[in-house]
Design a protein around this motif. Structure first.
Motif, PDB file in Angstrom:
ATOM      1  N   LEU A 107      69.051  35.644 -26.853  1.00  0.00           N
ATOM      2  CA  LEU A 107      68.222  36.358 -25.873  1.00  0.00           C
ATOM      3  C   LEU A 107      68.289  35.682 -24.511  1.00  0.00           C
ATOM      4  O   LEU A 107      68.574  34.494 -24.396  1.00  0.00           O
ATOM      5  CB  LEU A 107      66.775  36.424 -26.360  1.00  0.00           C
ATOM      6  CG  LEU A 107      66.554  37.125 -27.697  1.00  0.00           C
ATOM      7  CD1 LEU A 107      65.074  37.078 -28.077  1.00  0.00           C
ATOM      8  CD2 LEU A 107      67.038  38.568 -27.650  1.00  0.00           C
ATOM      9  N   ASP A 108      67.975  36.475 -23.499  1.00  0.00           N
ATOM     10  CA  ASP A 108      67.887  35.941 -22.140  1.00  0.00           C
ATOM     11  C   ASP A 108      66.439  35.482 -21.935  1.00  0.00           C
ATOM     12  O   ASP A 108      65.575  36.267 -21.554  1.00  0.00           O
ATOM     13  CB  ASP A 108      68.278  37.060 -21.160  1.00  0.00           C
ATOM     14  CG  ASP A 108      68.102  36.640 -19.704  1.00  0.00           C
ATOM     15  OD1 ASP A 108      68.019  35.423 -19.443  1.00  0.00           O
ATOM     16  OD2 ASP A 108      68.047  37.540 -18.842  1.00  0.00           O
ATOM     17  N   ILE A 109      66.178  34.224 -22.282  1.00  0.00           N
ATOM     18  CA  ILE A 109      64.830  33.657 -22.111  1.00  0.00           C
ATOM     19  C   ILE A 109      64.969  32.546 -21.076  1.00  0.00           C
ATOM     20  O   ILE A 109      65.499  31.476 -21.367  1.00  0.00           O
ATOM     21  CB  ILE A 109      64.286  33.067 -23.433  1.00  0.00           C
ATOM     22  CG1 ILE A 109      64.349  34.071 -24.598  1.00  0.00           C
ATOM     23  CG2 ILE A 109      62.879  32.494 -23.240  1.00  0.00           C
ATOM     24  CD1 ILE A 109      63.267  35.097 -24.668  1.00  0.00           C
ATOM     25  N   ARG A 110      64.509  32.821 -19.878  1.00  0.00           N
ATOM     26  CA  ARG A 110      64.707  31.834 -18.796  1.00  0.00           C
ATOM     27  C   ARG A 110      63.612  30.774 -18.792  1.00  0.00           C
ATOM     28  O   ARG A 110      62.524  31.009 -19.308  1.00  0.00           O
ATOM     29  CB  ARG A 110      64.736  32.568 -17.459  1.00  0.00           C
ATOM     30  CG  ARG A 110      65.879  33.572 -17.485  1.00  0.00           C
ATOM     31  CD  ARG A 110      66.150  34.209 -16.178  1.00  0.00           C
ATOM     32  NE  ARG A 110      66.963  35.387 -16.457  1.00  0.00           N
ATOM     33  CZ  ARG A 110      66.948  36.504 -15.761  1.00  0.00           C
ATOM     34  NH1 ARG A 110      66.170  36.612 -14.702  1.00  0.00           N
ATOM     35  NH2 ARG A 110      67.712  37.505 -16.103  1.00  0.00           N
ATOM     36  N   PRO A 111      63.908  29.638 -18.166  1.00  0.00           N
ATOM     37  CA  PRO A 111      62.890  28.581 -18.138  1.00  0.00           C
ATOM     38  C   PRO A 111      61.637  28.991 -17.350  1.00  0.00           C
ATOM     39  O   PRO A 111      61.743  29.747 -16.377  1.00  0.00           O
ATOM     40  CB  PRO A 111      63.596  27.424 -17.415  1.00  0.00           C
ATOM     41  CG  PRO A 111      65.043  27.738 -17.442  1.00  0.00           C
ATOM     42  CD  PRO A 111      65.168  29.227 -17.518  1.00  0.00           C
ATOM     43  N   CYS A 112      60.496  28.512 -17.778  1.00  0.00           N
ATOM     44  CA  CYS A 112      59.248  28.715 -17.037  1.00  0.00           C
ATOM     45  C   CYS A 112      59.408  28.091 -15.654  1.00  0.00           C
ATOM     46  O   CYS A 112      59.969  27.003 -15.515  1.00  0.00           O
ATOM     47  CB  CYS A 112      58.112  28.027 -17.786  1.00  0.00           C
ATOM     48  SG  CYS A 112      56.576  27.913 -16.855  1.00  0.00           S
ATOM     49  N   LYS A 113      58.905  28.793 -14.636  1.00  0.00           N
ATOM     50  CA  LYS A 113      59.021  28.264 -13.267  1.00  0.00           C
ATOM     51  C   LYS A 113      57.734  27.608 -12.776  1.00  0.00           C
ATOM     52  O   LYS A 113      57.612  27.280 -11.601  1.00  0.00           O
ATOM     53  CB  LYS A 113      59.405  29.399 -12.314  1.00  0.00           C
ATOM     54  CG  LYS A 113      60.817  29.899 -12.552  1.00  0.00           C
ATOM     55  CD  LYS A 113      61.235  30.858 -11.473  1.00  0.00           C
ATOM     56  CE  LYS A 113      62.728  31.138 -11.596  1.00  0.00           C
ATOM     57  NZ  LYS A 113      63.175  32.081 -10.573  1.00  0.00           N
ATOM     58  N   ALA A 114      56.778  27.474 -13.661  1.00  0.00           N
ATOM     59  CA  ALA A 114      55.509  26.806 -13.333  1.00  0.00           C
ATOM     60  C   ALA A 114      54.790  27.462 -12.159  1.00  0.00           C
ATOM     61  O   ALA A 114      54.148  26.791 -11.357  1.00  0.00           O
ATOM     62  CB  ALA A 114      55.739  25.311 -13.048  1.00  0.00           C
TER      63      ALA A 114
END
Ligand SMILES: Cc1cc2nc3c(=O)[nH]c(=O)nc-3n(C[C@H](O)[C@H](O)[C@H](O)COP(=O)(O)O)c2cc1C
Length: 288
Positions: A43-50
């Motif tokens: 899946l395309d699960i991107r990092p949290c950007k806070a």
């Protein structure tokens, strides 16, 4: 109407041990269950950007990727199984990648809270599971599920996990636990009295900390078996529904606390700006 079991596989292997074990649990749950499966590494699960957007207003992350659709599947499911292969002594990173986006769980709390869930860590070498079991437990607890059981199962080659009778028994017990809260699995050794976790860090002066709920306290030796007295501390995350709501309020308060201390923080950060060389994407080195 049938019920839905969501299988969350954190393995990059198609038809590997993680998803086979999920299917084995499904098989043992009997009629009336439909399996939906997600393979996290695909899946395309991107990092949290806070950015903390997910804690306010619509409580949604502005990133457009596969996270929301996956979380919606979880919210719709009647029960879930999280299975992750152990990589270098912890659960495959795709599991943590998904969990890092988990402040969004707060926006779904009504549909996630107390959903039956179990966790399975798949290890290729007997005894080399590292933190894998705690990692899958943490996933179920932090996604606000009712952790009905967890296990480490061994199997290295794809499909090997199905060859062992002991693994079959574990799948059977996890299936029963998902169907009936009275059949929940309890660890055989000492557990945290607050959350049921069985992974601890031992601290000086007889103190200990539960690595699942982060509560800390004391341990004592009761005729050769350890007993823990653990205090939830100021930030219980998932121990009861009220603690979830209180933690959300505390997180929301972070915005105000930041604004209050903004100037102080800016001043302390200033001398560090521009220090060092930052390696940017595509292997470009640039002076910052
Ligand atoms: C990069 C990598 C690291 C691994 N590290 C461990 C490990 O630390 N401990 C262990 O028991 N197995 C380890 N394994 C073995 C896998 O956990 C094992 O093959 C498992 O069955 C894989 O599950 P899957 O088929 O669902 O992917 C590792 C495998 C790979 C590819």
């Amino acid at each position: 109407m049938g019920k839905t079991l969501l299988g969350i596989s954190a393995s990059p292997r198609k038809n590997g041990n993680s998803e086979l074990f999920i299917k084995d649990i499904l098989k043992r749950m009997g009629e009336g269950w439909e399996l939906r499966m997600v393979r996290l590494p695909e899946l395309d699960i991107r990092p949290c950007k806070a950015c903390y957007h997910c804690l306010f207003d619509q409580m949604r992350c502005p990133q457009e990727d596969d996270f929301l659709a996956t979380l919606t599947l979880l919210a719709e499911a009647d029960a879930y199984v999280v299975a992750a292969p152990v990589y270098l002594l912890s659960a495959n990173g795709s599991l943590k990648g998904f969990l890092d986006r988990g402040l969004q769980f707060y926006g779904f709390v009504d549909r996630l809270w107390a959903k039956p869930g179990v966790g399975v860590a798949i290890a290729g070498i007997d005894g080399m599971e590292g933190s894998g079991k705690r990692d899958v437990e943490s996933f179920v607890k932090l996604s606000m599920g009712d952790l009905r059981g967890s296990a480490v199962v061994y199997g290295a080659l794809p499909g090997e996990v199905l060859l062992s009778e002991a693994n079959g028994e574990i799948a059977e017990r996890l299936a029963r636990a998902l169907l009936d809260p009275a059949m929940r699995l309890k660890p055989e050794g000492p557990v945290c009295p607050l959350c049921g976790g069985d992974t601890f860090r031992f601290l000086p002066e007889g103190r200990a900390k539960c690595m699942l709920c982060s509560g800390s306290g004391h341990w004592k030796d009761e005729n050769g078996s350890l007993e823990f007295q653990i205090d939830p501390g100021d930030h219980p995350l998932f121990l009861d529904r009220g603690s979830v709501d209180r933690h959300l309020e505390w997180l929301r308060g972070m915005k105000g606390r930041f604004l209050e201390r903004r100037q102080e923080l800016k001043a302390v950060v200033k001398p560090y700006l521009g220090m060092g060389t930052l390696l940017e994407g595509q292997n470009k080195m640039s002076k910052k």
